[in-house]
Write a protein that holds these residues in place. Structure first.
Motif, short mmCIF file in Angstrom:
data_model
loop_
_atom_site.label_atom_id
_atom_site.label_comp_id
_atom_site.label_asym_id
_atom_site.label_seq_id
_atom_site.Cartn_x
_atom_site.Cartn_y
_atom_site.Cartn_z
N SER A 240 0.85 -1.19 0.00
CA SER A 240 0.00 0.00 0.00
C SER A 240 0.88 1.24 0.00
O SER A 240 1.96 1.26 0.62
N THR A 241 0.45 2.27 -0.72
CA THR A 241 1.14 3.56 -0.71
C THR A 241 0.29 4.63 -0.04
O THR A 241 0.50 5.83 -0.25
N TYR A 242 -0.70 4.20 0.73
CA TYR A 242 -1.56 5.14 1.47
C TYR A 242 -0.71 5.87 2.51
O TYR A 242 0.19 5.28 3.10
N PRO A 243 -0.91 7.19 2.76
CA PRO A 243 -2.03 8.02 2.27
C PRO A 243 -1.70 8.90 1.06
O PRO A 243 -2.59 9.33 0.35
N MET A 244 -0.41 9.23 0.82
CA MET A 244 -0.09 10.22 -0.21
C MET A 244 0.80 9.69 -1.31
O MET A 244 1.21 10.44 -2.18
N GLY A 245 1.09 8.41 -1.30
CA GLY A 245 1.94 7.84 -2.32
C GLY A 245 3.42 8.11 -2.12
O GLY A 245 4.23 7.81 -3.01
N LEU A 246 3.82 8.66 -0.96
CA LEU A 246 5.23 8.96 -0.70
C LEU A 246 5.97 7.76 -0.10
O LEU A 246 7.18 7.62 -0.29
N ILE A 247 5.25 6.90 0.59
CA ILE A 247 5.83 5.77 1.30
C ILE A 247 5.14 4.49 0.84
O ILE A 247 3.90 4.45 0.74
N ARG A 248 5.92 3.45 0.57
CA ARG A 248 5.36 2.14 0.26
C ARG A 248 5.62 1.20 1.42
O ARG A 248 6.77 0.95 1.79
N ALA A 249 4.53 0.68 1.99
CA ALA A 249 4.62 -0.36 3.01
C ALA A 249 4.22 -1.67 2.36
O ALA A 249 3.21 -1.72 1.65
N TRP A 250 4.99 -2.74 2.58
CA TRP A 250 4.68 -4.00 1.91
C TRP A 250 5.11 -5.19 2.76
O TRP A 250 5.88 -5.07 3.72
N SER A 251 4.61 -6.35 2.36
CA SER A 251 4.98 -7.60 3.01
C SER A 251 4.88 -8.71 1.99
O SER A 251 4.02 -8.68 1.10
N TRP A 252 5.78 -9.72 2.07
CA TRP A 252 5.73 -10.92 1.25
C TRP A 252 5.26 -12.06 2.12
O TRP A 252 5.90 -12.39 3.13
N GLN A 253 4.16 -12.70 1.76
CA GLN A 253 3.61 -13.77 2.57
C GLN A 253 3.33 -15.01 1.72
O GLN A 253 2.76 -14.90 0.62
N ASP A 254 3.73 -16.16 2.23
CA ASP A 254 3.43 -17.44 1.60
C ASP A 254 2.38 -18.13 2.45
O ASP A 254 2.66 -18.59 3.56
#
Length: 330
Positions: free
Chosen positions: A172-186
């Protein structure tokens, strides 16, 4: 061995760096049945817009320091504070998400398999969260506080057998598209892929049938003497449905015929000697689908395994599953 496909997260990066990242991710985020995103599972980095935003803020600060202008310095610090708040909001938006693999529908090779996941949010809720394996498969979700949503992600199946896509990207890049938070899950997601039906099959039958046990190209079960209607049972051939009755009353009824059913057809793996294995399985698949569409009972013989004559959705899926798992169907 049953064929299958598995996609690694590092495949998008490639090379030795990708393998190292795979090993590190496998150790930090092992495969699980249900994933709850926390500080150990969430990664945060600026997007390219975020990098540009920080560079702009730094340039403004340098300008303010150079000219000793308190107003310019205030603007620079304000922009830096916006960036820091974006980091906190981006992490908070992903934190507490619970993702669980629910089920996957079987499909044929070269089709899209639908993987169903259940996604639950914490008391913070979640906005603009994307899930998927490839950019063209991403699904975007918005969840209320303590809400739950069902996400169906499609993945193209190239080969028959068990399809295991591997690690899924949650971002997700919420709220302003400045930061990307992510996770890889199997989440141990998998789907069974049937062989692709042959387009122009040349059907053959077992030797015993060719000698007169009931080989037939037009076995439409007992459709000469109409006996009446009865309530439709799911799984019965569509050719047995009384469509005029459905158009009048909006309810499904099946036609019954007084003539007894003819001898079943036997679909035999050994009848296609000399044919390449995958083409043979594709031909058997097309043969099953054709007989099922006609409403003709049929049986399937495979090396070391056989399924007695029958018809209906359950019987069809049992036979197709044997083809998909070959040679591990026994």
């Amino acid at each position: 061995m049953t064929t299958g496909i598995r996609q690694k997260s590092g495949a998008r990066i490639g090379g030795q760096l990708g393998r190292r990242i795979d090993k590190w991710v496998e150790k930090r985020l092992p495969p699980v049945e249900e994933a709850t995103l926390s500080h150990r599972a969430i990664f945060v980095l600026p997007t390219r817009w975020g990098v540009g935003f920080v560079m702009l803020a730094g340039l403004i600060l340098l300008t303010g320091i150079n000219y000793q202008n308190s107003m310019i310095l205030a603007v620079g610090f304000f922009l830096i504070s916006i960036f820091v708040v974006n980091i906190l909001i981006a992490y908070r938006n992903m934190s507490g998400l619970v993702i669980r693999f629910h089920r996957a529908a079987s499909c044929f090779a070269d089709e899209l398999a639908g993987f169903e996941f259940l996604v639950s949010a914490s008391e913070n809720g979640a906005a603009a969260v994307q899930l998927g394996w490839t950019p063209d498969s991403y699904v975007t979700l918005d969840l209320d506080q303590n809400g739950q949503r069902r996400a169906v992600i499609e993945y193209r199946c190239r080969k028959r057998g068990w399809l295991t896509p591997g690690r899924m990207l949650i971002t997700s890049t919420y709220p302003m598209g400045l930061i990307r938070a992510w996770s890889w899950q199997d989440l141990n997601a998998k789907a069974l892929v049937y062989p692709r039906p042959a387009t122009q099959p040349q059907f053959k039958w077992s030797a015993s049938l060719a000698e007169g046990e009931g080989k037939g190209d037009s076995h439409i079960v007992g459709q000469e003497d109409f006996a009446g209607l009865r309530t439709y049972v799911p799984g019965e051939p569509l050719t047995r449905i009384a469509w005029k009755k459905y158009a009048q009353q909006g309810e499904l009824y099946s036609k019954e015929f007084s003539q007894p059913e003819l001898d079943p057809d036997w679909i035999d793996f050994d009848a296609y000697q000399g044919m390449e294995t995958e083409l043979r399985l594709s031909t058997l698949c097309a043969q099953i689908l054709e007989l099922e569409q006609k409403g003709t009972p049929y049986g399937l013989r495979m090396p070391g395994w056989a399924c007695g004559p029958g018809s209906g959705l359950e019987h069809r899926n049992k036979c197709l599953t044997a083809l998909a798992k070959y040679p591990d169907h026994v």
